[in-house]
Design a protein around this motif. Structure first.
Motif, PDB file in Angstrom:
ATOM      1  N   ALA A 118     -16.651 101.451  58.732  1.00 14.61           N
ATOM      2  CA  ALA A 118     -15.411 101.669  57.985  1.00 14.61           C
ATOM      3  C   ALA A 118     -14.260 100.876  58.583  1.00 14.61           C
ATOM      4  O   ALA A 118     -13.442 100.286  57.863  1.00 14.61           O
ATOM      5  N   GLU A 119     -14.187 100.851  59.906  1.00 14.64           N
ATOM      6  CA  GLU A 119     -13.116 100.091  60.556  1.00 14.64           C
ATOM      7  C   GLU A 119     -13.317  98.598  60.341  1.00 14.64           C
ATOM      8  O   GLU A 119     -12.345  97.858  60.119  1.00 14.64           O
ATOM      9  N   LEU A 120     -14.567  98.142  60.398  1.00 13.53           N
ATOM     10  CA  LEU A 120     -14.848  96.727  60.142  1.00 13.53           C
ATOM     11  C   LEU A 120     -14.379  96.326  58.742  1.00 13.53           C
ATOM     12  O   LEU A 120     -13.749  95.279  58.557  1.00 13.53           O
ATOM     13  N   ALA A 121     -14.679  97.173  57.760  1.00 14.59           N
ATOM     14  CA  ALA A 121     -14.283  96.869  56.382  1.00 14.59           C
ATOM     15  C   ALA A 121     -12.768  96.859  56.225  1.00 14.59           C
ATOM     16  O   ALA A 121     -12.208  96.023  55.504  1.00 14.59           O
ATOM     17  N   ALA A 122     -12.096  97.795  56.913  1.00 10.96           N
ATOM     18  CA  ALA A 122     -10.646  97.867  56.807  1.00 10.96           C
ATOM     19  C   ALA A 122      -9.968  96.703  57.508  1.00 10.96           C
ATOM     20  O   ALA A 122      -8.976  96.153  57.018  1.00 10.96           O
ATOM     21  N   ARG A 123     -10.487  96.325  58.667  1.00 14.35           N
ATOM     22  CA  ARG A 123      -9.853  95.268  59.454  1.00 14.35           C
ATOM     23  C   ARG A 123     -10.170  93.875  58.923  1.00 14.35           C
ATOM     24  O   ARG A 123      -9.365  92.957  59.071  1.00 14.35           O
ATOM     25  N   PHE A 124     -11.332  93.724  58.319  1.00 14.76           N
ATOM     26  CA  PHE A 124     -11.778  92.390  57.901  1.00 14.76           C
ATOM     27  C   PHE A 124     -12.211  92.417  56.439  1.00 14.76           C
ATOM     28  O   PHE A 124     -13.407  92.323  56.122  1.00 14.76           O
ATOM     29  N   PRO A 125     -11.255  92.589  55.523  1.00 18.13           N
ATOM     30  CA  PRO A 125     -11.593  92.697  54.099  1.00 18.13           C
ATOM     31  C   PRO A 125     -12.238  91.436  53.524  1.00 18.13           C
ATOM     32  O   PRO A 125     -12.870  91.504  52.466  1.00 18.13           O
ATOM     33  N   LYS A 126     -12.089  90.305  54.200  1.00 16.03           N
ATOM     34  CA  LYS A 126     -12.739  89.073  53.735  1.00 16.03           C
ATOM     35  C   LYS A 126     -14.204  89.024  54.130  1.00 16.03           C
ATOM     36  O   LYS A 126     -14.911  88.066  53.795  1.00 16.03           O
ATOM     37  N   GLY A 127     -14.652  90.046  54.877  1.00 18.50           N
ATOM     38  CA  GLY A 127     -16.039  90.082  55.301  1.00 18.50           C
ATOM     39  C   GLY A 127     -16.291  89.300  56.574  1.00 18.50           C
ATOM     40  O   GLY A 127     -15.370  88.701  57.155  1.00 18.50           O
ATOM     41  N   TYR A 128     -17.542  89.298  56.988  1.00 19.15           N
ATOM     42  CA  TYR A 128     -17.904  88.575  58.201  1.00 19.15           C
ATOM     43  C   TYR A 128     -19.366  88.161  58.119  1.00 19.15           C
ATOM     44  O   TYR A 128     -20.145  88.666  57.304  1.00 19.15           O
ATOM     45  N   THR A 129     -19.727  87.210  58.974  1.00 20.49           N
ATOM     46  CA  THR A 129     -21.109  86.731  59.071  1.00 20.49           C
ATOM     47  C   THR A 129     -21.665  87.128  60.415  1.00 20.49           C
ATOM     48  O   THR A 129     -21.099  86.759  61.452  1.00 20.49           O
ATOM     49  N   ALA A 130     -22.776  87.883  60.408  1.00 19.27           N
ATOM     50  CA  ALA A 130     -23.419  88.304  61.658  1.00 19.27           C
ATOM     51  C   ALA A 130     -24.476  87.281  62.042  1.00 19.27           C
ATOM     52  O   ALA A 130     -25.611  87.326  61.561  1.00 19.27           O
ATOM     53  N   VAL A 131     -24.081  86.323  62.873  1.00 17.19           N
ATOM     54  CA  VAL A 131     -25.031  85.324  63.370  1.00 17.19           C
ATOM     55  C   VAL A 131     -26.029  85.997  64.305  1.00 17.19           C
ATOM     56  O   VAL A 131     -27.227  85.707  64.288  1.00 17.19           O
ATOM     57  N   ARG A 132     -25.531  86.878  65.119  1.00 20.00           N
ATOM     58  CA  ARG A 132     -26.301  87.786  65.964  1.00 20.00           C
ATOM     59  C   ARG A 132     -25.526  89.101  65.972  1.00 20.00           C
ATOM     60  O   ARG A 132     -24.341  89.122  65.640  1.00 20.00           O
ATOM     61  N   PRO A 133     -26.156  90.217  66.373  1.00 21.69           N
ATOM     62  CA  PRO A 133     -25.403  91.475  66.396  1.00 21.69           C
ATOM     63  C   PRO A 133     -24.121  91.399  67.225  1.00 21.69           C
ATOM     64  O   PRO A 133     -23.134  92.060  66.905  1.00 21.69           O
ATOM     65  N   TYR A 134     -24.124  90.568  68.264  1.00 21.54           N
ATOM     66  CA  TYR A 134     -22.959  90.434  69.135  1.00 21.54           C
ATOM     67  C   TYR A 134     -22.076  89.253  68.752  1.00 21.54           C
ATOM     68  O   TYR A 134     -21.004  89.057  69.332  1.00 21.54           O
ATOM     69  N   LEU A 135     -22.509  88.443  67.794  1.00 14.78           N
ATOM     70  CA  LEU A 135     -21.771  87.241  67.395  1.00 14.78           C
ATOM     71  C   LEU A 135     -21.501  87.300  65.896  1.00 14.78           C
ATOM     72  O   LEU A 135     -22.355  86.948  65.084  1.00 14.78           O
ATOM     73  N   ARG A 136     -20.292  87.776  65.569  1.00 15.19           N
ATOM     74  CA  ARG A 136     -19.915  87.950  64.165  1.00 15.19           C
ATOM     75  C   ARG A 136     -18.645  87.156  63.901  1.00 15.19           C
ATOM     76  O   ARG A 136     -17.618  87.377  64.545  1.00 15.19           O
ATOM     77  N   THR A 137     -18.720  86.233  62.965  1.00 15.23           N
ATOM     78  CA  THR A 137     -17.570  85.382  62.657  1.00 15.23           C
ATOM     79  C   THR A 137     -16.878  85.881  61.399  1.00 15.23           C
ATOM     80  O   THR A 137     -17.508  86.420  60.484  1.00 15.23           O
ATOM     81  N   THR A 138     -15.562  85.692  61.367  1.00 18.11           N
ATOM     82  CA  THR A 138     -14.762  86.137  60.223  1.00 18.11           C
ATOM     83  C   THR A 138     -13.564  85.217  60.069  1.00 18.11           C
ATOM     84  O   THR A 138     -13.097  84.629  61.057  1.00 18.11           O
ATOM     85  N   PRO A 139     -13.045  85.063  58.853  1.00 15.28           N
ATOM     86  CA  PRO A 139     -11.819  84.281  58.697  1.00 15.28           C
ATOM     87  C   PRO A 139     -10.675  84.888  59.530  1.00 15.28           C
ATOM     88  O   PRO A 139     -10.606  86.105  59.705  1.00 15.28           O
ATOM     89  N   GLN A 140      -9.812  84.025  59.991  1.00 16.44           N
ATOM     90  CA  GLN A 140      -8.691  84.504  60.805  1.00 16.44           C
ATOM     91  C   GLN A 140      -7.928  85.577  60.028  1.00 16.44           C
ATOM     92  O   GLN A 140      -7.442  85.328  58.926  1.00 16.44           O
ATOM     93  N   PRO A 141      -7.796  86.788  60.604  1.00 13.89           N
ATOM     94  CA  PRO A 141      -7.294  87.920  59.818  1.00 13.89           C
ATOM     95  C   PRO A 141      -5.818  87.870  59.462  1.00 13.89           C
ATOM     96  O   PRO A 141      -5.384  88.592  58.562  1.00 13.89           O
ATOM     97  N   ASN A 142      -5.022  87.067  60.134  1.00 12.05           N
ATOM     98  CA  ASN A 142      -3.590  87.022  59.790  1.00 12.05           C
ATOM     99  C   ASN A 142      -3.268  85.832  58.893  1.00 12.05           C
ATOM    100  O   ASN A 142      -2.118  85.417  58.776  1.00 12.05           O
ATOM    101  N   ARG A 143      -4.277  85.310  58.253  1.00 13.41           N
ATOM    102  CA  ARG A 143      -4.089  84.186  57.333  1.00 13.41           C
ATOM    103  C   ARG A 143      -4.291  84.647  55.891  1.00 13.41           C
ATOM    104  O   ARG A 143      -5.099  85.539  55.638  1.00 13.41           O
TER     105      ARG A 143
END
Length: 213
Positions: A188-213
């Motif tokens: 839920a927090e992931l969805a709220a913080r990163f509404p543009k979504g993210y890519t899980a390259v690995r469980p510990y490596l998740r990329t997302t568009p810069q959130p303040n853009r």
């Protein structure tokens, strides 16, 4: 001599400068500060660096950053040198240059490295946040001028990661994708913080568009 480390409070001091006496913490107020040292006045690399700092005054101001330089030469030499900087670099130096002739500030910030020079300060940079905390440091020898794009990049990263649960990857620059902190796992927090979504390259490596853009 105590070495300053990340997370330490930047030492306060009162020292003369090209713009009059500076009481550091009061002068900094609630701004970010980039404090950077120079081996000596009337030196070629320093002249280009101070000119570049002046040319980037708008970029520093946009980020809420106050630059302040330090050299172990006295105020009268600083004033003469500023004339040279303005003339040769086609700019106007409007930030203070500390006149650390007694080396008080140089000692507080461990800027004289005897194995490099017993008298001249190295090229150190201290990134200091509004709470007066040292957040990052860089140190170069006298012969190597600083990359000011990197200084701005570090500030951008520090300010971004302070306000969002992200980190900036290798070679990141403002506008690039960032990585989500591994400690953030709640869907839920992931969805709220990163509404543009993210890519899980690995469980510990998740990329997302810069959130303040």
């Amino acid at each position: 001599m105590t070495t300053l480390r990340l997370g330490d409070t930047a030492p306060d001091f009162t020292q003369q400068s090209s713009l009059g006496p500076i009481s550091f913490h009061a002068w900094a107020d609630d701004a970010w500060v980039v404090l950077f040292s120079h081996p000596a006045d009337f030196t070629p690399v320093c002249t280009t660096e101070l000119g570049r700092t002046a040319a980037l005054s708008g970029e520093f101001a946009r980020r809420g950053v106050k630059p302040i330089a330090i050299s172990v030469d006295p105020v009268d030499k600083h004033q003469q040198w500023i004339g040279d900087i303005n003339a040769t670099q086609n700019t106007t130096v409007d930030f203070p240059i500390l006149a650390d002739a007694d080396r008080k500030v140089s000692a507080l910030y461990d800027l004289i490295h005897p194995n490099a020079s017993a008298t001249a300060t190295v090229r150190s940079v201290f990134f200091i946040d509004p709470k007066k905390t040292i957040r990052a440091t860089l140190t170069y020898p006298a012969s190597t001028g600083r990359n000011f794009d990197e200084l701005l990049r570090v500030i951008d990263s520090l300010q971004l990661t302070d306000s969002h649960k992200v980190a900036t990857p290798a070679d990141w620059k403002d506008g690039d994708d960032v990585v989500i902190l591994p400690s953030l796992q709640d869907p839920a927090e992931l969805a709220a913080r990163f509404p543009k979504g993210y890519t899980a390259v690995r469980p510990y490596l998740r990329t997302t568009p810069q959130p303040n853009r």
